[in-house]
Design an enzyme around this catalytic site. Sequence first.
Site, PDB file in Angstrom:
ATOM      1  N   THR A  13       0.851  -1.201   0.000  1.00  0.00           N
ATOM      2  CA  THR A  13       0.000   0.000   0.000  1.00  0.00           C
ATOM      3  C   THR A  13       0.884   1.247   0.000  1.00  0.00           C
ATOM      4  O   THR A  13       1.994   1.243   0.541  1.00  0.00           O
ATOM      5  CB  THR A  13      -0.965   0.020   1.201  1.00  0.00           C
ATOM      6  OG1 THR A  13      -0.224   0.227   2.409  1.00  0.00           O
ATOM      7  CG2 THR A  13      -1.759  -1.278   1.309  1.00  0.00           C
ATOM      8  N   GLY A  14       0.384   2.301  -0.637  1.00  0.00           N
ATOM      9  CA  GLY A  14       1.180   3.526  -0.738  1.00  0.00           C
ATOM     10  C   GLY A  14       2.417   3.332  -1.597  1.00  0.00           C
ATOM     11  O   GLY A  14       3.448   3.973  -1.369  1.00  0.00           O
ATOM     12  N   SER A  17       4.877   6.206  -3.768  1.00  0.00           N
ATOM     13  CA  SER A  17       5.866   7.182  -3.271  1.00  0.00           C
ATOM     14  C   SER A  17       6.669   6.621  -2.104  1.00  0.00           C
ATOM     15  O   SER A  17       6.323   5.562  -1.554  1.00  0.00           O
ATOM     16  CB  SER A  17       5.144   8.466  -2.824  1.00  0.00           C
ATOM     17  OG  SER A  17       4.303   8.183  -1.726  1.00  0.00           O
ATOM     18  N   GLY A  20       6.943   3.064   0.257  1.00  0.00           N
ATOM     19  CA  GLY A  20       6.166   2.079  -0.506  1.00  0.00           C
ATOM     20  C   GLY A  20       6.767   1.842  -1.878  1.00  0.00           C
ATOM     21  O   GLY A  20       6.847   0.709  -2.359  1.00  0.00           O
ATOM     22  N   TYR A 151      -0.950  10.576  15.284  1.00  0.00           N
ATOM     23  CA  TYR A 151      -0.155   9.585  14.537  1.00  0.00           C
ATOM     24  C   TYR A 151       0.417   8.538  15.497  1.00  0.00           C
ATOM     25  O   TYR A 151       0.367   7.333  15.226  1.00  0.00           O
ATOM     26  CB  TYR A 151       0.951  10.367  13.849  1.00  0.00           C
ATOM     27  CG  TYR A 151       1.925   9.607  13.014  1.00  0.00           C
ATOM     28  CD1 TYR A 151       1.521   8.934  11.871  1.00  0.00           C
ATOM     29  CD2 TYR A 151       3.278   9.620  13.335  1.00  0.00           C
ATOM     30  CE1 TYR A 151       2.446   8.286  11.074  1.00  0.00           C
ATOM     31  CE2 TYR A 151       4.202   8.979  12.533  1.00  0.00           C
ATOM     32  CZ  TYR A 151       3.783   8.318  11.414  1.00  0.00           C
ATOM     33  OH  TYR A 151       4.699   7.677  10.620  1.00  0.00           O
TER      34      TYR A 151
HETATM   35  N1  LIG Z   1       9.258   9.074   6.261  1.00  0.00           N
HETATM   36  C1  LIG Z   1       9.395   8.919   7.559  1.00  0.00           C
HETATM   37  O1  LIG Z   1      10.206   9.596   8.207  1.00  0.00           O
HETATM   38  C2  LIG Z   1       8.569   7.881   8.276  1.00  0.00           C
HETATM   39  C3  LIG Z   1       8.914   7.572   9.587  1.00  0.00           C
HETATM   40  C4  LIG Z   1       8.178   6.626  10.282  1.00  0.00           C
HETATM   41  C5  LIG Z   1       7.109   5.997   9.661  1.00  0.00           C
HETATM   42  N2  LIG Z   1       6.774   6.323   8.382  1.00  0.00           N
HETATM   43  C6  LIG Z   1       5.626   5.621   7.779  1.00  0.00           C
HETATM   44  O2  LIG Z   1       6.003   5.104   6.541  1.00  0.00           O
HETATM   45  C7  LIG Z   1       4.848   4.952   5.711  1.00  0.00           C
HETATM   46  C8  LIG Z   1       5.136   5.521   4.332  1.00  0.00           C
HETATM   47  O3  LIG Z   1       5.319   6.923   4.436  1.00  0.00           O
HETATM   48  P1  LIG Z   1       6.328   7.728   3.509  1.00  0.00           P
HETATM   49  O4  LIG Z   1       7.333   8.334   4.411  1.00  0.00           O
HETATM   50  O5  LIG Z   1       6.770   6.891   2.379  1.00  0.00           O
HETATM   51  O6  LIG Z   1       5.429   8.944   3.028  1.00  0.00           O
HETATM   52  P2  LIG Z   1       4.591   9.189   1.698  1.00  0.00           P
HETATM   53  O7  LIG Z   1       5.495   9.264   0.511  1.00  0.00           O
HETATM   54  O8  LIG Z   1       3.743  10.366   2.011  1.00  0.00           O
HETATM   55  O9  LIG Z   1       3.724   7.880   1.564  1.00  0.00           O
HETATM   56  C9  LIG Z   1       2.435   7.732   2.065  1.00  0.00           C
HETATM   57  C10 LIG Z   1       1.686   6.869   1.058  1.00  0.00           C
HETATM   58  O10 LIG Z   1       0.408   6.560   1.597  1.00  0.00           O
HETATM   59  C11 LIG Z   1      -0.539   6.675   0.550  1.00  0.00           C
HETATM   60  N3  LIG Z   1      -1.829   7.012   1.129  1.00  0.00           N
HETATM   61  C12 LIG Z   1      -2.114   8.015   1.989  1.00  0.00           C
HETATM   62  N4  LIG Z   1      -3.419   8.032   2.263  1.00  0.00           N
HETATM   63  C13 LIG Z   1      -3.983   7.004   1.571  1.00  0.00           C
HETATM   64  C14 LIG Z   1      -5.293   6.502   1.427  1.00  0.00           C
HETATM   65  N5  LIG Z   1      -6.333   7.067   2.040  1.00  0.00           N
HETATM   66  N6  LIG Z   1      -5.490   5.426   0.636  1.00  0.00           N
HETATM   67  C15 LIG Z   1      -4.460   4.851  -0.015  1.00  0.00           C
HETATM   68  N7  LIG Z   1      -3.192   5.268   0.081  1.00  0.00           N
HETATM   69  C16 LIG Z   1      -2.962   6.341   0.861  1.00  0.00           C
HETATM   70  C17 LIG Z   1      -0.025   7.810  -0.337  1.00  0.00           C
HETATM   71  O11 LIG Z   1      -0.475   7.673  -1.675  1.00  0.00           O
HETATM   72  P3  LIG Z   1      -1.637   8.610  -2.290  1.00  0.00           P
HETATM   73  O12 LIG Z   1      -1.400   9.988  -1.801  1.00  0.00           O
HETATM   74  O13 LIG Z   1      -1.499   8.441  -3.768  1.00  0.00           O
HETATM   75  O14 LIG Z   1      -2.912   8.019  -1.798  1.00  0.00           O
HETATM   76  C18 LIG Z   1       1.477   7.587  -0.267  1.00  0.00           C
HETATM   77  O15 LIG Z   1       1.938   6.766  -1.321  1.00  0.00           O
HETATM   78  C19 LIG Z   1       3.694   5.634   6.454  1.00  0.00           C
HETATM   79  O16 LIG Z   1       2.923   4.695   7.140  1.00  0.00           O
HETATM   80  C20 LIG Z   1       4.430   6.500   7.458  1.00  0.00           C
HETATM   81  O17 LIG Z   1       3.656   6.773   8.578  1.00  0.00           O
HETATM   82  C21 LIG Z   1       7.489   7.251   7.674  1.00  0.00           C
END
Ligand SMILES: NC(=O)c1ccc[n+]([C@@H]2O[C@H](COP(=O)([O-])OP(=O)(O)OC[C@H]3O[C@@H](n4cnc5c(N)ncnc54)[C@H](OP(=O)(O)O)[C@@H]3O)[C@@H](O)[C@H]2O)c1
Length: 250
Positions: A13-14, A17, A20, A151
């Site tokens: 999922t996700g 970007s 993911g 969160y």
């Molecule tokens: N980056 C960090 O520092 C960090 C740290 C700890 C944990 N995380 C976790 O890692 C995971 C990925 O985050 P990321 O950092 O890669 O950020 P990101 O690029 O913003 O990825 C979030 C993804 O979730 C998807 N998404 C959001 N809402 C959605 C919905 N309602 N339905 C389907 N898809 C949805 C978005 O795609 P669309 O917008 O196209 O829907 C996007 O691809 C998240 O769970 C985040 O909490 C990240």
Amino acid sequence: MTEELTNQVALVTGGGSGLGRAIAEKYAKNGAKVVILGRHENTLQETAKTNDNISYVVADLTKDEDITKVANYIKDNFGHLNILVNNAGWCPIKPLAEMTIADYDRAFNVDVRGVVALTIAVLPLMSDGHRNIVNISSIITRHPGSNFSMYAGAKAAIEAMSKSWALEFAKKGIRVNVISPGAIDTQIWYKTDTVSKDAEEQNRIGAVAGTPLGHIGKPEDIANMALYLASEKANFITGANYLVDGGMGV
Ligand SMILES: NC(=O)c1ccc[n+]([C@@H]2O[C@H](COP(=O)([O-])OP(=O)(O)OC[C@H]3O[C@@H](n4cnc5c(N)ncnc54)[C@H](OP(=O)(O)O)[C@@H]3O)[C@@H](O)[C@H]2O)c1
């Protein structure tokens, strides 16, 4: 190159970007057939273009009909699922005084309800063979920061559920593990729609200062762990939660 996931079907999922995308590309390079989902077709297409093994479904995890569409796509095209990575997430960054119940609803709808609904929907497809679930949480549950309370609550729920699921599914042969990333360089830091600017800046500076290795991580750092946990090398690992955080959790 060793192909650790040959003949496996994975759902990430996700996958359009950040983490993911890195996980989807890593799995596809290792021989898996990977389905990704998200709400924006353009970003999903960009990921899918990188490898013929990646296909996508435009889906919003907060919509039950979209979840059914994803489960049906996998059933019709592959007949089964080996690996589920619940990665999509949303993170409002602001103090509680500025938080609204709409922020609470959105965070819990994406980060918790979406994970639960999708997992229930695809579980019947995970009936045999090598199977496991990787849930993406966050360092925030162990190393709390101000401005992240919705969160942190949502990710804590996922960690608790993951342990229950690991026990529940152990006899069925499905492993369930969690990755808790520290600060990783993705768009999540910039696109949280409801971020308060002060909180955003403060938290980004704090993230680097709070990481003993002295820099934030790359999506590839998480993808490497996601590959390990999904592969047969991790066959005796379930109910675990791996910090990939440059030492922040210490
Ligand atoms: N980056 C960090 O520092 C960090 C740290 C700890 C944990 N995380 C976790 O890692 C995971 C990925 O985050 P990321 O950092 O890669 O950020 P990101 O690029 O913003 O990825 C979030 C993804 O979730 C998807 N998404 C959001 N809402 C959605 C919905 N309602 N339905 C389907 N898809 C949805 C978005 O795609 P669309 O917008 O196209 O829907 C996007 O691809 C998240 O769970 C985040 O909490 C990240």
